[in-house]
Design a protein around this motif. Sequence first.
Motif, mmCIF file in Angstrom:
data_model
loop_
_atom_site.group_PDB
_atom_site.id
_atom_site.type_symbol
_atom_site.label_atom_id
_atom_site.label_comp_id
_atom_site.label_asym_id
_atom_site.label_seq_id
_atom_site.Cartn_x
_atom_site.Cartn_y
_atom_site.Cartn_z
ATOM 1 N N MET A 49 0.853 -1.189 0.000
ATOM 2 C CA MET A 49 0.000 0.000 0.000
ATOM 3 C C MET A 49 0.887 1.237 0.000
ATOM 4 S SD MET A 49 -3.251 0.913 2.450
ATOM 5 C CE MET A 49 -2.339 0.637 3.968
ATOM 6 N N ALA A 50 0.607 2.159 -0.892
ATOM 7 C CA ALA A 50 1.369 3.399 -0.985
ATOM 8 C C ALA A 50 0.407 4.573 -0.960
ATOM 9 C CB ALA A 50 2.202 3.430 -2.273
ATOM 10 N N GLY A 51 0.853 5.666 -0.316
ATOM 11 C CA GLY A 51 -0.002 6.836 -0.246
ATOM 12 C C GLY A 51 0.804 8.116 -0.146
ATOM 13 N N ILE A 59 -4.004 11.700 4.318
ATOM 14 C CA ILE A 59 -3.686 10.941 3.105
ATOM 15 C C ILE A 59 -4.354 11.625 1.916
ATOM 16 C CG2 ILE A 59 -3.868 8.705 1.969
ATOM 17 C CD1 ILE A 59 -4.073 7.466 4.803
ATOM 18 N N LEU A 60 -3.532 12.095 0.986
ATOM 19 C CA LEU A 60 -4.053 12.804 -0.181
ATOM 20 C C LEU A 60 -4.508 11.837 -1.267
ATOM 21 C CD1 LEU A 60 -1.333 15.619 -0.407
ATOM 22 C CD2 LEU A 60 -3.477 15.597 0.903
ATOM 23 N N GLU A 61 -3.808 10.723 -1.374
ATOM 24 C CA GLU A 61 -4.192 9.682 -2.336
ATOM 25 C C GLU A 61 -3.479 8.403 -1.943
ATOM 26 O OE1 GLU A 61 -4.032 8.529 -7.122
ATOM 27 O OE2 GLU A 61 -3.255 10.470 -6.432
ATOM 28 N N ARG A 62 -4.145 7.269 -2.163
ATOM 29 C CA ARG A 62 -3.514 5.978 -1.876
ATOM 30 C C ARG A 62 -3.732 5.032 -3.048
ATOM 31 N NH1 ARG A 62 -7.924 5.987 1.204
ATOM 32 N NH2 ARG A 62 -6.898 6.523 3.158
ATOM 33 N N VAL A 63 -2.782 4.144 -3.247
ATOM 34 C CA VAL A 63 -2.897 3.079 -4.240
ATOM 35 C C VAL A 63 -2.451 1.783 -3.573
ATOM 36 C CG1 VAL A 63 -2.623 4.500 -6.304
ATOM 37 C CG2 VAL A 63 -0.596 3.660 -5.128
ATOM 38 N N ARG A 64 -2.889 0.675 -4.132
ATOM 39 C CA ARG A 64 -2.618 -0.606 -3.494
ATOM 40 C C ARG A 64 -2.502 -1.693 -4.546
ATOM 41 N NH1 ARG A 64 -5.825 -3.227 1.643
ATOM 42 N NH2 ARG A 64 -5.316 -5.400 1.268
ATOM 43 N N THR A 65 -1.643 -2.666 -4.291
ATOM 44 C CA THR A 65 -1.511 -3.821 -5.177
ATOM 45 C C THR A 65 -1.117 -5.027 -4.351
ATOM 46 O OG1 THR A 65 -0.491 -4.618 -7.227
ATOM 47 C CG2 THR A 65 0.939 -3.454 -5.685
ATOM 48 N N THR A 80 7.717 -3.186 -8.183
ATOM 49 C CA THR A 80 6.353 -2.858 -7.749
ATOM 50 C C THR A 80 6.337 -1.549 -6.968
ATOM 51 O OG1 THR A 80 5.791 -5.215 -7.634
ATOM 52 C CG2 THR A 80 4.391 -3.683 -6.401
ATOM 53 N N ILE A 81 7.287 -1.394 -6.049
ATOM 54 C CA ILE A 81 7.369 -0.159 -5.259
ATOM 55 C C ILE A 81 7.604 1.035 -6.172
ATOM 56 C CG2 ILE A 81 8.705 1.073 -3.510
ATOM 57 C CD1 ILE A 81 9.325 -1.710 -2.292
ATOM 58 N N ALA A 82 8.577 0.910 -7.085
ATOM 59 C CA ALA A 82 8.908 2.013 -7.983
ATOM 60 C C ALA A 82 7.711 2.404 -8.846
ATOM 61 C CB ALA A 82 10.102 1.627 -8.866
ATOM 62 N N GLU A 83 6.963 1.425 -9.326
ATOM 63 C CA GLU A 83 5.798 1.720 -10.160
ATOM 64 C C GLU A 83 4.742 2.498 -9.378
ATOM 65 O OE1 GLU A 83 4.528 -2.065 -11.553
ATOM 66 O OE2 GLU A 83 6.293 -2.362 -12.837
#
Length: 381
Positions: A49-51, A59-65, A80-83
């Motif tokens: 999870m990155a945000g 949290i302004l925006e989050r993405v998850r994979t 994956t982290i870099a993307e």
Amino acid sequence: MSSRGDRVYRRATTGTSALRTVSTRERRSPHSAPRVPTVGIDIGGTKVMAGVVDADGQILERVRTETPDKSKSPKVVEDTIAELVLDLSDRHDVHAVGIGAAGWVDADRSRVLFAPHLAWRDEPLKDALTSRLAVPVMVDNDANTAAWGEWRFGAGRGEDHLVMITLGTGIGGAILEDGRVKRGKYGVAGEFGHMQVVPSGHRCPCGNRGCWEQYSSGNALVREARELAAAESPVAYGILDEVGGRVEEITGPLITDLARRGDAMCVELLQEIGHWLGIGIANLAAALDPSCFVIGGGVSAADDLLIGPARDAFRRHLTGRGYRPEARLAKAQLGPEAGMVGAADLARLVARRFRRANRRRLERYERYERAADNIRRAVGQ
């Protein structure tokens, strides 16, 4: 009338004393870090999870994979982290990246020494990602980043001595003292889950027996429920009906849900997990004497079904009970995003050092340019 020497001596000693009153916490206060957006990343066994997080912990925006399979090379996880970071950078001005990894991180916060759910073994994660992302990168244990997030923005605000307990598949932990994470000499402090609480008890994947997390964790909760269900105990009929007799489908969230609905077995299992949680916390209080314990992780979603019994057991087993101040037990407020928020905020401190270093480089460059201009003018004359 004092002499000049006396006045100089007083100024010197006064200056030295004043300097000593400025603590490390004040010199490195997170409140003085640049108010710039940073990215926090939480890497677990099942998800990444990155945000983008602002200076107020929002949290302004989050993405998850999903986390790449652990059998794959470390580079796959780094990709994956870099993307995720580059995706967020398309829409936000990112100044630094903080990573909370489920594993052991060295004291310099640059290498992942060991990650049980990933193929990282002495992996130079900080350098690998810094070269790809072109912004400062900070790496830390995920429990440390979660504790920092709760101390800055959650249940631990205002506490000078805080211990975080994260209850998930196992037990993780972190120690904060005077606004600093205590990582230990080698960076692996806070592995509370592997304290031995029952000699010759249940075997733990770490290789020892009787570890705390074998009695108070998500795995312990599910193990006990499945054992009762597999034995077709009368107390397990309710949960067996829920899963259609398929014991392998019994999960921690299901047990918590049934306990909330009043299932007697599930309530009892959470009470037992809470009892062992309280015993372990009492042991930590004897060793560390914090003012607050923050309970986080997925199992803490059971709220007072778990934390109520933990408080009772803590009070019964606390050394010197009745004759000492009692630490506060609080449920974490940031939920599953605590590690991500904390990692982003710790990265903000790294961004401050990076900005200062850049400013010093720019100042040196400007001094060299002025000197070169003076030389050119002198030669021209």
